[in-house]
Design a protein around this motif. Sequence first.
Motif, PDB file in Angstrom:
ATOM      1  N   THR A   1     -10.435  -7.037 -11.008  1.00 44.92           N
ATOM      2  CA  THR A   1      -9.243  -7.712 -11.538  1.00 44.92           C
ATOM      3  C   THR A   1      -8.780  -8.823 -10.608  1.00 44.92           C
ATOM      4  N   LEU A   2      -8.777  -8.548  -9.308  1.00 49.87           N
ATOM      5  CA  LEU A   2      -8.382  -9.563  -8.331  1.00 49.87           C
ATOM      6  C   LEU A   2      -9.388 -10.712  -8.291  1.00 49.87           C
ATOM      7  N   LEU A   3     -10.670 -10.371  -8.346  1.00 50.82           N
ATOM      8  CA  LEU A   3     -11.707 -11.404  -8.334  1.00 50.82           C
ATOM      9  C   LEU A   3     -11.591 -12.300  -9.560  1.00 50.82           C
ATOM     10  N   LEU A   4     -11.303 -11.700 -10.711  1.00 49.95           N
ATOM     11  CA  LEU A   4     -11.124 -12.479 -11.932  1.00 49.95           C
ATOM     12  C   LEU A   4      -9.975 -13.470 -11.773  1.00 49.95           C
ATOM     13  N   MET A   5      -8.835 -12.995 -11.286  1.00 54.13           N
ATOM     14  CA  MET A   5      -7.689 -13.887 -11.103  1.00 54.13           C
ATOM     15  C   MET A   5      -8.024 -15.031 -10.150  1.00 54.13           C
ATOM     16  N   PHE A   6      -8.728 -14.716  -9.068  1.00 54.44           N
ATOM     17  CA  PHE A   6      -9.079 -15.713  -8.053  1.00 54.44           C
ATOM     18  C   PHE A   6      -9.995 -16.786  -8.635  1.00 54.44           C
ATOM     19  N   ILE A   7     -11.036 -16.374  -9.353  1.00 50.97           N
ATOM     20  CA  ILE A   7     -11.989 -17.335  -9.915  1.00 50.97           C
ATOM     21  C   ILE A   7     -11.316 -18.196 -10.982  1.00 50.97           C
ATOM     22  N   LEU A   8     -10.506 -17.574 -11.841  1.00 51.93           N
ATOM     23  CA  LEU A   8      -9.813 -18.352 -12.875  1.00 51.93           C
ATOM     24  C   LEU A   8      -8.832 -19.329 -12.253  1.00 51.93           C
ATOM     25  N   ALA A   9      -8.111 -18.895 -11.209  1.00 53.78           N
ATOM     26  CA  ALA A   9      -7.151 -19.791 -10.552  1.00 53.78           C
ATOM     27  C   ALA A   9      -7.874 -20.984  -9.941  1.00 53.78           C
ATOM     28  N   ILE A  10      -9.017 -20.751  -9.291  1.00 53.71           N
ATOM     29  CA  ILE A  10      -9.778 -21.864  -8.713  1.00 53.71           C
ATOM     30  C   ILE A  10     -10.249 -22.813  -9.813  1.00 53.71           C
ATOM     31  N   ALA A  11     -10.795 -22.261 -10.900  1.00 50.22           N
ATOM     32  CA  ALA A  11     -11.321 -23.109 -11.977  1.00 50.22           C
ATOM     33  C   ALA A  11     -10.217 -23.946 -12.619  1.00 50.22           C
ATOM     34  N   LEU A  12      -9.070 -23.316 -12.905  1.00 45.58           N
ATOM     35  CA  LEU A  12      -7.966 -24.056 -13.530  1.00 45.58           C
ATOM     36  C   LEU A  12      -7.359 -25.063 -12.559  1.00 45.58           C
ATOM     37  N   HIS A  13      -7.202 -24.690 -11.306  1.00 42.02           N
ATOM     38  CA  HIS A  13      -6.670 -25.629 -10.318  1.00 42.02           C
ATOM     39  C   HIS A  13      -7.666 -26.749 -10.024  1.00 42.02           C
ATOM     40  N   ARG A  14      -8.956 -26.456 -10.148  1.00 45.85           N
ATOM     41  CA  ARG A  14      -9.960 -27.512  -9.956  1.00 45.85           C
ATOM     42  C   ARG A  14      -9.829 -28.566 -11.046  1.00 45.85           C
ATOM     43  N   ARG A  15      -9.620 -28.115 -12.259  1.00 48.64           N
ATOM     44  CA  ARG A  15      -9.410 -29.087 -13.345  1.00 48.64           C
ATOM     45  C   ARG A  15      -8.130 -29.875 -13.101  1.00 48.64           C
ATOM     46  N   LEU A  16      -7.120 -29.212 -12.581  1.00 47.06           N
ATOM     47  CA  LEU A  16      -5.878 -29.897 -12.227  1.00 47.06           C
ATOM     48  C   LEU A  16      -6.145 -30.966 -11.172  1.00 47.06           C
ATOM     49  N   TYR A  17      -6.977 -30.635 -10.192  1.00 45.95           N
ATOM     50  CA  TYR A  17      -7.330 -31.594  -9.136  1.00 45.95           C
ATOM     51  C   TYR A  17      -8.069 -32.789  -9.728  1.00 45.95           C
ATOM     52  N   TRP A  18      -8.968 -32.531 -10.677  1.00 45.83           N
ATOM     53  CA  TRP A  18      -9.687 -33.634 -11.304  1.00 45.83           C
ATOM     54  C   TRP A  18      -8.737 -34.579 -12.055  1.00 45.83           C
ATOM     55  N   LEU A  19      -7.617 -34.072 -12.501  1.00 45.71           N
ATOM     56  CA  LEU A  19      -6.652 -34.866 -13.267  1.00 45.71           C
ATOM     57  C   LEU A  19      -5.575 -35.485 -12.386  1.00 45.71           C
ATOM     58  N   ARG A  20      -5.700 -35.365 -11.067  1.00 47.30           N
ATOM     59  CA  ARG A  20      -4.657 -35.869 -10.166  1.00 47.30           C
ATOM     60  C   ARG A  20      -4.502 -37.376 -10.317  1.00 47.30           C
ATOM     61  N   PRO A  21      -3.276 -37.863 -10.174  1.00 48.10           N
ATOM     62  CA  PRO A  21      -3.048 -39.305 -10.295  1.00 48.10           C
ATOM     63  C   PRO A  21      -3.257 -39.996  -8.948  1.00 48.10           C
ATOM     64  N   ALA A  22      -3.040 -41.287  -8.929  1.00 48.00           N
ATOM     65  CA  ALA A  22      -3.062 -42.039  -7.672  1.00 48.00           C
ATOM     66  C   ALA A  22      -1.924 -41.561  -6.776  1.00 48.00           C
ATOM     67  N   PRO A  23      -2.064 -41.729  -5.448  1.00 47.81           N
ATOM     68  CA  PRO A  23      -1.032 -41.234  -4.522  1.00 47.81           C
ATOM     69  C   PRO A  23       0.373 -41.756  -4.813  1.00 47.81           C
ATOM     70  N   GLU A  24       0.476 -42.932  -5.462  1.00 51.24           N
ATOM     71  CA  GLU A  24       1.802 -43.458  -5.780  1.00 51.24           C
ATOM     72  C   GLU A  24       2.585 -42.519  -6.701  1.00 51.24           C
ATOM     73  N   ARG A  25       1.859 -41.713  -7.466  1.00 50.10           N
ATOM     74  CA  ARG A  25       2.524 -40.769  -8.381  1.00 50.10           C
ATOM     75  C   ARG A  25       2.347 -39.323  -7.920  1.00 50.10           C
ATOM     76  N   LEU A  26       2.084 -39.164  -6.645  1.00 52.21           N
ATOM     77  CA  LEU A  26       1.816 -37.847  -6.076  1.00 52.21           C
ATOM     78  C   LEU A  26       2.980 -36.886  -6.267  1.00 52.21           C
ATOM     79  N   THR A  27       4.207 -37.356  -5.994  1.00 54.30           N
ATOM     80  CA  THR A  27       5.348 -36.437  -6.084  1.00 54.30           C
ATOM     81  C   THR A  27       5.630 -36.023  -7.525  1.00 54.30           C
ATOM     82  N   LEU A  28       5.366 -36.918  -8.494  1.00 57.82           N
ATOM     83  CA  LEU A  28       5.512 -36.541  -9.903  1.00 57.82           C
ATOM     84  C   LEU A  28       4.502 -35.448 -10.257  1.00 57.82           C
ATOM     85  N   PHE A  29       3.288 -35.603  -9.788  1.00 58.90           N
ATOM     86  CA  PHE A  29       2.234 -34.621 -10.039  1.00 58.90           C
ATOM     87  C   PHE A  29       2.640 -33.247  -9.511  1.00 58.90           C
TER      88      PHE A  29
END
Length: 737
Positions: free
Chosen positions: A307-335
């Motif tokens: 159960t813990l491993l599942l949460m960890f892998i899903l969190a990394i995968a979803l946060h990785r997609r979030l990282y791919w969608l990051r804006p330019a540093p000028e909009r960092l605080t909005l992100f």
Amino acid sequence: MTGRARLLFVVTILTGSFLLFLVQPLVARMALPLLGGAPAVWNSAMLVYQALLLGGYAYAHALSRLALRKQAMVHVALLGLAALTLPIALADLPPPAPGWEPVWVPGLFLATIGPLFFVVSAQAPLMQRWYAADAEAGDPYWLYAASNIGSFTGLLAYPILLEPWFPIAQHSMLWAAGYGLLAVLVVLVARSRWNAAPATGQGAVAPEEGAGEAPGAKTILLWLALAAVPSGLMLSTTTHLTTDIVAMPLSWVLPLGLYLLSFTFAFAERSSLANTCVRIAPLTLLLAGSLAMVSNGHGTLSVAIATLLLMFILAIALHRRLYWLRPAPERLTLFYLVMSAGGALGGLFTALIAPVAFDWVWEHPILLLAAAALLPIVPFFDWMGRLGIAKDRRRTAILAVILVAAIIGVCMILALQRGHDNLVLLGTVGMALCGILVMERRWALLLVFAALMIARGGFETIETSVAGLRERSYFGIYTLKDNPAERTRSLLHGTTIHGLQYTDPQRRNKPTSYYGPSSGVGLVLSAAPQIVGGDAAVGVVGLGTGTLACYARPGQDWTFFEIDPVVAEYSRDGTFTFLHDCTPDASIHIGDARLVLEDLPPASFDVLVIDAFSSDAIPLHLLTTEALEIYERALKPGGIVLFHISNRYIDLQPVFAAHAGEQGWGALLRDGRGSGSDATTSSFWIAAARTPEPLARMLQAHPQEQWVSLPEPASRPWTDDHASILPFIMWRNVLGR
């Protein structure tokens, strides 16, 4: 930017994040004497922290609109104002009325730590924004990965380093010293940026289209969802672990620690682990997530790890997609502001809405389905292409695979009902394979995954809810189970039987479970007239199903203390009849027993029973020196107190031995291993008294029954100011050896 300047930013961000997550368990530990140990308390605390984090990120976003010098002056001034609330001390709020805990607990945390948490939480986005003010600094997002290393370290430092070695007063002073160091570091960073020219044009690599442009509503909503689901999953995993799998020590800290660690890998520019997690996330979801609707209370350490491993892998995968969608540093605080809002929404759903809306941890499978809908999908292979299936016929092929999965699911349900575990495991693998075959169509993956959860154990969970045999409160999830063959009805609280009663009239008043006639409490209560007199006043902390009531004798006065109104209602509405049959005139006090006992007149009870544990979680506040002084005050001269210490993971005997030595009490242990029979369960009880006479009369009343001395005491007794379970964890049991 020089290496020294980069190092200064890293140290400042690490220090702020370390303090931010060190203060979470610190304040929760300070509040323990008022709140007990229910998982919902930790979820309420997390909700407050997420709300404050959102406020801090909003402040950082608003501040970033100013010139850097003005940002520095405002932030340093706020750091100074927040310092006026140091050292950290618990807010002095009146105790909550029964039923108001979901509102009162967040209010307590907000009043205690609000200003400090608010200003420190702004550190990560604000320092990254200042870092990006240097045109040569480059992409600042790697600093967010570094900040979560600090968060993870701070979270683990409390139970491992601070709690075992220092009293709470020193925890607060050490945190205040760290806050002072942080303020100095912020001033140094501000000084290094005092004459910095604005950076323009430097942007982050944006793997997904539009990441460098002004984000539209669709992108912002996607940011929000990608942040909300892992946040909610972290809390739902905590509740699911402690409710239906295993309430082992540190099980509340591990999900948060892994959640924080997921950012470190996901926000690293080159992370092979993050990319691997993205690829295997759907398969992990199908296999480990298949257990998400199991509610039979028979979890193992291997299931907890999955159960813990599942949460960890899903969190990394979803946060990785979030990282791919990051804006330019000028909009960092909005992100980061939107990310924080998503985290708060996930916490709001899990900590406040779900306990009211659902009778079980339904938020957990719901969030897993949401994760399946958001995961970046990378098919393992194009099997339909290899088989030459034309594109216009692929939908038909996918529907055929879904039909096969449904047939396997029905067979799994039948196999579960007949106890064929090997067939269930084989069916799980088969349905997971079906999910892999259809994963290129997300709707098909969702259908197969939902069917797999239902087939793997969700069918029984749904049946129990539809039948109205389960109830949820702020303090736990309770399930009624009738066994017609044995003519019994039991109440389960998480992974632990809370009580059991025979349903046939001839035996329904017979004490069962941990309270059988040969248990420590059974021996004392049945001999109460010989030990403390015929008109004894008996107090019981922890009502459960009211089993102990049937040890009552004419002339005795019985009082029960129960923190959860839902538990008391099971006895009042006739679901369990022990109280109605045996002590119809007994008083029931709703509220935390420690607080209620403190308000009662001294010398109220001849016998006091402390049995308030929920599952294997330990309410430390009921086992400290201060708590025992309250019990001693409540006892009449010549009285006796009994403690139920049965626990799968923590050896409480040395703790009680230390307390007995400090208080000058006599204490004996009743080891109930091997005595369980006829619906009774093995149990451990300690009998303690201020004078030797009650214990001597107890031994005389049942000379054939064995009581033994306590083992070597712990080095020090637990107090409200200093207590740790780590030295007493039975690791062999935790590891399942």
